[in-house]
Scaffold this motif. Structure first.
Motif, PDB file in Angstrom:
ATOM      1  N   ASN A 211       0.831  -1.224  -0.011  1.00  0.00           N
ATOM      2  CA  ASN A 211      -0.048  -0.045   0.035  1.00  0.00           C
ATOM      3  C   ASN A 211       0.916   1.210   0.018  1.00  0.00           C
ATOM      4  OD1 ASN A 211      -2.352   1.304  -0.163  1.00  0.00           O
ATOM      5  ND2 ASN A 211      -2.943   1.307   1.949  1.00  0.00           N
ATOM      6  N   ILE A 212       1.960   1.312  -0.768  1.00  0.00           N
ATOM      7  CA  ILE A 212       2.839   2.397  -1.072  1.00  0.00           C
ATOM      8  C   ILE A 212       2.414   3.411  -1.988  1.00  0.00           C
ATOM      9  CG2 ILE A 212       5.002   3.130  -1.442  1.00  0.00           C
ATOM     10  CD1 ILE A 212       5.032   1.521   1.376  1.00  0.00           C
ATOM     11  N   LYS A 213       2.165   4.578  -1.538  1.00  0.00           N
ATOM     12  CA  LYS A 213       1.822   5.799  -2.420  1.00  0.00           C
ATOM     13  C   LYS A 213       2.771   6.695  -2.747  1.00  0.00           C
ATOM     14  CE  LYS A 213      -3.016   4.994  -0.781  1.00  0.00           C
ATOM     15  NZ  LYS A 213      -3.139   3.897  -0.979  1.00  0.00           N
ATOM     16  N   GLY A 214       3.827   6.664  -2.034  1.00  0.00           N
ATOM     17  CA  GLY A 214       4.851   7.662  -1.929  1.00  0.00           C
ATOM     18  C   GLY A 214       6.259   7.055  -1.898  1.00  0.00           C
ATOM     19  N   ILE A 215       7.447   7.784  -2.551  1.00  0.00           N
ATOM     20  CA  ILE A 215       8.438   7.491  -2.043  1.00  0.00           C
ATOM     21  C   ILE A 215       9.346   8.644  -1.719  1.00  0.00           C
ATOM     22  CG2 ILE A 215      10.627   6.164  -3.112  1.00  0.00           C
ATOM     23  CD1 ILE A 215       8.885   4.818  -5.003  1.00  0.00           C
ATOM     24  N   ILE A 216      10.158   8.603  -0.751  1.00  0.00           N
ATOM     25  CA  ILE A 216      11.337   9.635  -0.458  1.00  0.00           C
ATOM     26  C   ILE A 216      12.621   8.848  -0.792  1.00  0.00           C
ATOM     27  CG2 ILE A 216      12.418  10.827   1.570  1.00  0.00           C
ATOM     28  CD1 ILE A 216       9.572  10.394   3.175  1.00  0.00           C
ATOM     29  N   LEU A 217      13.154   9.784  -1.384  1.00  0.00           N
ATOM     30  CA  LEU A 217      14.471   9.358  -2.316  1.00  0.00           C
ATOM     31  C   LEU A 217      15.676  10.169  -1.491  1.00  0.00           C
ATOM     32  CD1 LEU A 217      12.539   9.542  -5.013  1.00  0.00           C
ATOM     33  CD2 LEU A 217      14.220   7.783  -5.168  1.00  0.00           C
TER      34      LEU A 217
ATOM     35  N   ALA B 254      15.652   8.463 -15.173  1.00  0.00           N
ATOM     36  CA  ALA B 254      14.793   9.218 -15.377  1.00  0.00           C
ATOM     37  C   ALA B 254      13.558   8.580 -15.914  1.00  0.00           C
ATOM     38  CB  ALA B 254      15.293  10.196 -16.701  1.00  0.00           C
ATOM     39  N   GLN B 255      13.830   7.467 -16.693  1.00  0.00           N
ATOM     40  CA  GLN B 255      12.842   6.782 -17.004  1.00  0.00           C
ATOM     41  C   GLN B 255      11.735   5.856 -15.863  1.00  0.00           C
ATOM     42  OE1 GLN B 255      11.460   6.113 -20.252  1.00  0.00           O
ATOM     43  NE2 GLN B 255       9.719   4.780 -19.160  1.00  0.00           N
ATOM     44  N   TRP B 256      12.591   5.682 -15.085  1.00  0.00           N
ATOM     45  CA  TRP B 256      12.214   4.996 -13.648  1.00  0.00           C
ATOM     46  C   TRP B 256      11.420   6.071 -12.976  1.00  0.00           C
ATOM     47  CZ3 TRP B 256      12.783   6.113  -8.463  1.00  0.00           C
ATOM     48  CH2 TRP B 256      12.361   4.842  -7.453  1.00  0.00           C
ATOM     49  N   PHE B 257      11.679   7.268 -12.824  1.00  0.00           N
ATOM     50  CA  PHE B 257      10.824   8.406 -12.262  1.00  0.00           C
ATOM     51  C   PHE B 257       9.642   8.469 -12.895  1.00  0.00           C
ATOM     52  CE2 PHE B 257      12.790  10.868  -8.840  1.00  0.00           C
ATOM     53  CZ  PHE B 257      14.041  10.114  -8.517  1.00  0.00           C
ATOM     54  N   ALA B 258       9.726   8.421 -14.416  1.00  0.00           N
ATOM     55  CA  ALA B 258       8.558   8.563 -15.119  1.00  0.00           C
ATOM     56  C   ALA B 258       7.535   7.420 -15.103  1.00  0.00           C
ATOM     57  CB  ALA B 258       8.994   8.957 -16.713  1.00  0.00           C
ATOM     58  N   GLU B 259       8.015   6.222 -14.889  1.00  0.00           N
ATOM     59  CA  GLU B 259       7.143   5.191 -14.630  1.00  0.00           C
ATOM     60  C   GLU B 259       6.285   5.324 -13.520  1.00  0.00           C
ATOM     61  OE1 GLU B 259       6.406   2.393 -16.422  1.00  0.00           O
ATOM     62  OE2 GLU B 259       5.571   1.239 -14.793  1.00  0.00           O
ATOM     63  N   LEU B 260       6.979   5.758 -12.173  1.00  0.00           N
ATOM     64  CA  LEU B 260       6.466   5.819 -11.121  1.00  0.00           C
ATOM     65  C   LEU B 260       5.456   6.975 -11.125  1.00  0.00           C
ATOM     66  CD1 LEU B 260       9.574   5.115  -8.915  1.00  0.00           C
ATOM     67  CD2 LEU B 260       7.367   3.878  -8.666  1.00  0.00           C
ATOM     68  N   LYS B 261       5.715   7.934 -11.914  1.00  0.00           N
ATOM     69  CA  LYS B 261       4.675   9.034 -11.915  1.00  0.00           C
ATOM     70  C   LYS B 261       3.494   8.521 -12.773  1.00  0.00           C
ATOM     71  CE  LYS B 261       7.671  13.063 -11.731  1.00  0.00           C
ATOM     72  NZ  LYS B 261       8.357  14.075 -12.629  1.00  0.00           N
ATOM     73  N   SER B 262       3.565   7.700 -13.644  1.00  0.00           N
ATOM     74  CA  SER B 262       2.442   7.198 -14.477  1.00  0.00           C
ATOM     75  C   SER B 262       1.777   6.289 -13.451  1.00  0.00           C
ATOM     76  CB  SER B 262       2.871   6.427 -15.716  1.00  0.00           C
ATOM     77  OG  SER B 262       3.655   5.151 -15.368  1.00  0.00           O
ATOM     78  N   ARG B 263       2.348   5.692 -12.536  1.00  0.00           N
ATOM     79  CA  ARG B 263       1.364   4.896 -11.467  1.00  0.00           C
ATOM     80  C   ARG B 263       1.026   5.732 -10.343  1.00  0.00           C
ATOM     81  NH1 ARG B 263       3.705  -0.996 -10.971  1.00  0.00           N
ATOM     82  NH2 ARG B 263       4.774  -1.480 -12.986  1.00  0.00           N
ATOM     83  N   ALA B 264       1.033   7.160 -10.568  1.00  0.00           N
ATOM     84  CA  ALA B 264       0.458   7.944  -9.533  1.00  0.00           C
ATOM     85  C   ALA B 264       1.167   7.920  -8.025  1.00  0.00           C
ATOM     86  CB  ALA B 264      -1.049   7.885  -9.315  1.00  0.00           C
ATOM     87  N   VAL B 265       2.418   7.405  -8.281  1.00  0.00           N
ATOM     88  CA  VAL B 265       3.292   7.207  -6.929  1.00  0.00           C
ATOM     89  C   VAL B 265       4.068   8.613  -6.666  1.00  0.00           C
ATOM     90  CG1 VAL B 265       5.447   6.176  -5.975  1.00  0.00           C
ATOM     91  CG2 VAL B 265       3.623   4.745  -7.260  1.00  0.00           C
ATOM     92  N   GLN B 266       3.724   8.954  -5.601  1.00  0.00           N
ATOM     93  CA  GLN B 266       4.420  10.585  -5.361  1.00  0.00           C
ATOM     94  C   GLN B 266       5.722  10.249  -5.099  1.00  0.00           C
ATOM     95  OE1 GLN B 266       2.217  13.595  -3.867  1.00  0.00           O
ATOM     96  NE2 GLN B 266       0.638  12.249  -2.995  1.00  0.00           N
ATOM     97  N   LEU B 267       6.719  11.217  -5.380  1.00  0.00           N
ATOM     98  CA  LEU B 267       8.115  11.188  -5.223  1.00  0.00           C
ATOM     99  C   LEU B 267       8.681  12.412  -4.396  1.00  0.00           C
ATOM    100  CD1 LEU B 267       8.574  10.156  -8.723  1.00  0.00           C
ATOM    101  CD2 LEU B 267       9.167   8.553  -6.809  1.00  0.00           C
TER     102      LEU B 267
END
Ligand SMILES: [Mg+2]
Length: 171
Positions: free
Chosen positions: A26-32, A51-64
């Protein structure tokens, strides 16, 4: 007893984190963490795969959100390229920066993953707040000279972590 220094998972780099653990936990965001996690130490260069990995997460609506003890001048250069929010001079491992990052993302600790390369800053701070902590190997050998001392103790601890069977080790 599980130590506050033990991450939940230990992987080679952020690209190696299995995406399925996000919905599973149930992870909705990632602190890096920034240095040696997203980029090499003190470098503003972002590898295309990252950069691609960040784009992929954004497309899954994961906050960063980037969380760095480094100064704003440095952190903003990477955060702007990736178009993500950031907290600079985060004072890890204190809770200060983590709480700011959670507030920016509007998330609770239990729905947030933390990725970092240092046990005594990134992981320790994340565990205290109850984040899902993921330790990565530092991207390269270069780093802040003061980090060398903690790396010595980290190497000892890492051996215990890998043999403890308390951590999901995938390196
Ligand atoms: Mg780091």
């Amino acid at each position: 007893m599980r130590s506050f220094w033990y991450p939940k998972m230990y992987v080679k780099d952020l690209l190696s984190i299995p995406m399925e653990i996000l919905p599973q936990n149930n992870i909705k965001g990632i602190i890096l963490d920034l240095d040696n996690t997203v980029t090499e130490w003190n470098s503003n260069y972002i590898r295309p795969q990252v950069a691609q990995w960040f784009a992929e997460l954004k497309s899954r609506a994961v906050q960063l959100c980037i969380l760095s003890n480094n100064g704003e001048e440095r952190v903003v250069k990477v955060a702007e390229q990736l178009n993500v929010p950031y907290v600079h001079r985060a004072r890890k491992p204190t809770s200060y920066g983590y709480l700011r990052a959670l507030k920016i993302m509007g998330l609770q600790a239990e729905n947030t993953l933390l990725i970092g390369d240092q046990i005594f800053t990134d992981i320790w701070g994340g565990n205290r707040l109850g984040l899902f902590t993921v330790l990565v190997k530092p991207l390269n050998g270069k780093e802040f000279p003061g980090t060398k001392v903690s790396r010595f103790f980290e190497r000892i601890l890492l051996k215990k972590i890998v043999s403890s069977q308390l951590v999901d080790v995938r390196v």
